[in-house]
Design a protein around this motif. Structure first.
Motif, PDB file in Angstrom:
ATOM      1  N   THR A  27      13.618 -17.319   0.997  1.00 25.14           N
ATOM      2  CA  THR A  27      12.680 -16.324  -0.073  1.00 25.14           C
ATOM      3  C   THR A  27      11.907 -17.677  -0.848  1.00 25.14           C
ATOM      4  O   THR A  27      10.803 -17.365  -1.396  1.00 25.14           O
ATOM      5  CB  THR A  27      13.354 -15.504  -0.912  1.00 25.14           C
ATOM      6  OG1 THR A  27      14.061 -14.577   0.189  1.00 25.14           O
ATOM      7  CG2 THR A  27      12.507 -14.656  -1.767  1.00 25.14           C
ATOM      8  N   ILE A  31       7.958 -18.010  -1.394  1.00 28.12           N
ATOM      9  CA  ILE A  31       7.422 -18.090  -2.570  1.00 28.12           C
ATOM     10  C   ILE A  31       6.561 -19.398  -3.060  1.00 28.12           C
ATOM     11  O   ILE A  31       5.342 -19.295  -3.421  1.00 28.12           O
ATOM     12  CB  ILE A  31       8.322 -17.774  -3.846  1.00 28.12           C
ATOM     13  CG1 ILE A  31       8.906 -16.399  -3.832  1.00 28.12           C
ATOM     14  CG2 ILE A  31       7.599 -18.084  -5.174  1.00 28.12           C
ATOM     15  CD1 ILE A  31       9.772 -16.041  -4.488  1.00 28.12           C
ATOM     16  N   LEU A  34       3.901 -19.668  -0.467  1.00 31.63           N
ATOM     17  CA  LEU A  34       2.737 -18.737  -1.181  1.00 31.63           C
ATOM     18  C   LEU A  34       1.858 -19.422  -2.302  1.00 31.63           C
ATOM     19  O   LEU A  34       0.603 -19.240  -2.386  1.00 31.63           O
ATOM     20  CB  LEU A  34       3.267 -17.419  -1.139  1.00 31.63           C
ATOM     21  CG  LEU A  34       2.346 -16.322  -1.843  1.00 31.63           C
ATOM     22  CD1 LEU A  34       1.232 -16.122  -1.036  1.00 31.63           C
ATOM     23  CD2 LEU A  34       3.063 -15.083  -2.318  1.00 31.63           C
ATOM     24  N   LEU A  60      -1.726 -12.156  -0.217  1.00 28.88           N
ATOM     25  CA  LEU A  60      -0.577 -11.632  -0.939  1.00 28.88           C
ATOM     26  C   LEU A  60      -0.041 -10.270   0.364  1.00 28.88           C
ATOM     27  O   LEU A  60       0.967 -10.361   0.567  1.00 28.88           O
ATOM     28  CB  LEU A  60      -0.761 -10.866  -2.244  1.00 28.88           C
ATOM     29  CG  LEU A  60       0.531 -10.513  -2.827  1.00 28.88           C
ATOM     30  CD1 LEU A  60       1.487 -11.373  -3.126  1.00 28.88           C
ATOM     31  CD2 LEU A  60       0.224 -10.029  -4.270  1.00 28.88           C
ATOM     32  N   LEU A  61      -0.897  -9.680   0.705  1.00 27.87           N
ATOM     33  CA  LEU A  61      -0.600  -8.567   1.502  1.00 27.87           C
ATOM     34  C   LEU A  61      -0.022  -9.166   2.928  1.00 27.87           C
ATOM     35  O   LEU A  61       0.917  -8.676   3.182  1.00 27.87           O
ATOM     36  CB  LEU A  61      -1.708  -7.566   1.652  1.00 27.87           C
ATOM     37  CG  LEU A  61      -1.548  -6.252   2.595  1.00 27.87           C
ATOM     38  CD1 LEU A  61      -0.601  -5.570   2.132  1.00 27.87           C
ATOM     39  CD2 LEU A  61      -2.983  -5.637   2.786  1.00 27.87           C
ATOM     40  N   THR A  64       3.305 -10.804   2.477  1.00 23.20           N
ATOM     41  CA  THR A  64       4.400  -9.500   2.119  1.00 23.20           C
ATOM     42  C   THR A  64       4.801  -8.843   3.371  1.00 23.20           C
ATOM     43  O   THR A  64       6.057  -8.664   3.815  1.00 23.20           O
ATOM     44  CB  THR A  64       3.790  -8.782   1.019  1.00 23.20           C
ATOM     45  OG1 THR A  64       3.486  -9.392  -0.050  1.00 23.20           O
ATOM     46  CG2 THR A  64       5.035  -7.721   0.777  1.00 23.20           C
ATOM     47  N   VAL A  65       3.862  -8.469   3.927  1.00 16.51           N
ATOM     48  CA  VAL A  65       3.988  -7.627   5.288  1.00 16.51           C
ATOM     49  C   VAL A  65       4.428  -8.363   6.511  1.00 16.51           C
ATOM     50  O   VAL A  65       5.553  -7.958   7.135  1.00 16.51           O
ATOM     51  CB  VAL A  65       2.791  -6.569   5.845  1.00 16.51           C
ATOM     52  CG1 VAL A  65       2.952  -6.064   7.035  1.00 16.51           C
ATOM     53  CG2 VAL A  65       2.468  -5.955   4.534  1.00 16.51           C
ATOM     54  N   CYS A  67       5.589 -11.840   6.495  1.00 19.47           N
ATOM     55  CA  CYS A  67       6.764 -12.736   6.242  1.00 19.47           C
ATOM     56  C   CYS A  67       7.975 -12.260   5.403  1.00 19.47           C
ATOM     57  O   CYS A  67       8.984 -12.808   5.875  1.00 19.47           O
ATOM     58  CB  CYS A  67       5.949 -14.206   5.557  1.00 19.47           C
ATOM     59  SG  CYS A  67       4.668 -14.784   6.365  1.00 19.47           S
ATOM     60  N   TYR A  68       7.637 -11.607   4.643  1.00 17.75           N
ATOM     61  CA  TYR A  68       8.642 -10.961   3.733  1.00 17.75           C
ATOM     62  C   TYR A  68       9.492  -9.604   4.317  1.00 17.75           C
ATOM     63  O   TYR A  68      10.426  -9.631   4.662  1.00 17.75           O
ATOM     64  CB  TYR A  68       8.192 -10.787   2.235  1.00 17.75           C
ATOM     65  CG  TYR A  68       9.315 -10.189   1.458  1.00 17.75           C
ATOM     66  CD1 TYR A  68      10.209 -11.106   1.049  1.00 17.75           C
ATOM     67  CD2 TYR A  68       9.368  -8.944   0.972  1.00 17.75           C
ATOM     68  CE1 TYR A  68      11.461 -10.623   0.317  1.00 17.75           C
ATOM     69  CE2 TYR A  68      10.477  -8.500   0.207  1.00 17.75           C
ATOM     70  CZ  TYR A  68      11.408  -9.443  -0.137  1.00 17.75           C
ATOM     71  OH  TYR A  68      12.663  -9.176  -1.176  1.00 17.75           O
ATOM     72  N   LEU A  69       8.769  -8.688   4.455  1.00 23.59           N
ATOM     73  CA  LEU A  69       9.095  -7.446   5.163  1.00 23.59           C
ATOM     74  C   LEU A  69       9.308  -7.494   6.845  1.00 23.59           C
ATOM     75  O   LEU A  69      10.263  -6.852   7.176  1.00 23.59           O
ATOM     76  CB  LEU A  69       8.172  -6.292   4.953  1.00 23.59           C
ATOM     77  CG  LEU A  69       7.954  -5.873   3.057  1.00 23.59           C
ATOM     78  CD1 LEU A  69       7.048  -4.762   3.023  1.00 23.59           C
ATOM     79  CD2 LEU A  69       9.243  -5.519   2.561  1.00 23.59           C
TER      80      LEU A  69
END
Length: 267
Positions: A27, A31, A34, A60-61, A64-65, A67-69
């Motif tokens: 994470t 961050i 990003l 950001l979208l 998020t979709v 790489c993160y979720l």
């Protein structure tokens, strides 16, 4: 002398921040990169003369979709296919430049797939198998730096044949070969001193990193030449902008991700 010291200190700060993020939590790396990606996007939009808040929302979208979720890998693969397609078009334009001006549609395609796609797949690279592997992405960055360093040293020492003079007069064929050779040698060391990947994968990473990293640098040089500027920004004293520092990895990352997921299934 003062300029050399400033350049060295800003470069050291950049490398230290990046490595600390990489060898921290997944994470944290996400961050930090990003944040770097936002700066790169800002510099790129300024370069192509586009003012768009939507681009930052899309960055950001996508991060998020994808790489993160990590909701659905098939979505990432579709995005990868589109990113690779746009990057191949940029390579085509590098070899055979279009006589037309870059259209607004092209500018947005470059923004979404070349820049945002590059940031996304640089973040996804260390977890291409699902598990975050900090050593992998650290090695890729090391290979980028080794390629750039030895391409410069070899090119400066024995370089005679220009690689693509109309875009980057200082780059030579000898320098490119030198960077590639030392990249491959470094990948051999990574293979012998880690049990991370097979020799085939390490050599593939070295070749892809060197070739597509160099192409990424040339593409950025072409865009800067079209814009009539020397550097993409001034955030790093003595180095220019973050886009100047990350152009190679951002362009190479989607190709690296593709080769890794393909070769991982090859016995």
């Amino acid at each position: 002398m003062r300029e050399i010291i400033i350049r060295g200190l800003s470069g050291l700060l950049y490398v230290t921040l990046l490595l600390l993020a990489i060898f921290s939590l997944e994470t944290t790396y996400l961050i930090v990169f990003l944040g770097l990606g936002v700066v790169v996007l800002y510099e790129f939009l300024k370069l192509i003369e586009i003012k768009s808040l939507l681009s930052y929302v899309l960055l950001l979208l996508c991060v998020t979709v994808l790489c993160y979720l990590k909701l659905d890998r098939s979505v990432a693969l579709i995005f990868l296919a589109l990113t690779i397609t746009v990057n191949l078009y940029l390579i085509k334009n590098l070899i055979r430049p279009s006589e037309r001006y870059i259209t607004v549609a092209q500018k947005y395609a470059y923004t979404i797939f070349y820049i945002i796609g590059g940031v996304v797949f640089t973040i996804l690279l260390p977890s291409y198998k699902g598990e975050y592997t900090s050593l992998l992405v650290a090695s890729v960055f090391a290979l980028i730096w080794i390629n750039d360093t030895f391409a410069f040293i070899v090119g400066k020492s024995i370089g005679k044949h220009k690689l693509l003079e109309r875009i980057s007069p200082n780059k030579t064929v000898e320098g490119f070969v030198g960077g590639l050779v030392f990249c491959c040698l470094a990948s051999l060391l990574f293979y012998f001193f880690t049990d991370l990947l097979s020799l085939q994968l390490w050599l593939t990473i070295a070749i892809v990193t060197s070739v597509f990293g160099t192409l990424g640098d040339l593409i950025q040089s072409q865009l800067k030449r079209q814009a009539g500027v020397k550097d993409s920004g001034r955030i790093m004293p003595g180095h220019g902008g973050l886009y100047d520092r990350l152009d190679s990895i951002i362009f190479a990352a989607p190709f690296l991700y593709l080769f890794l997921i393909v070769l991982d299934y090859v016995p």
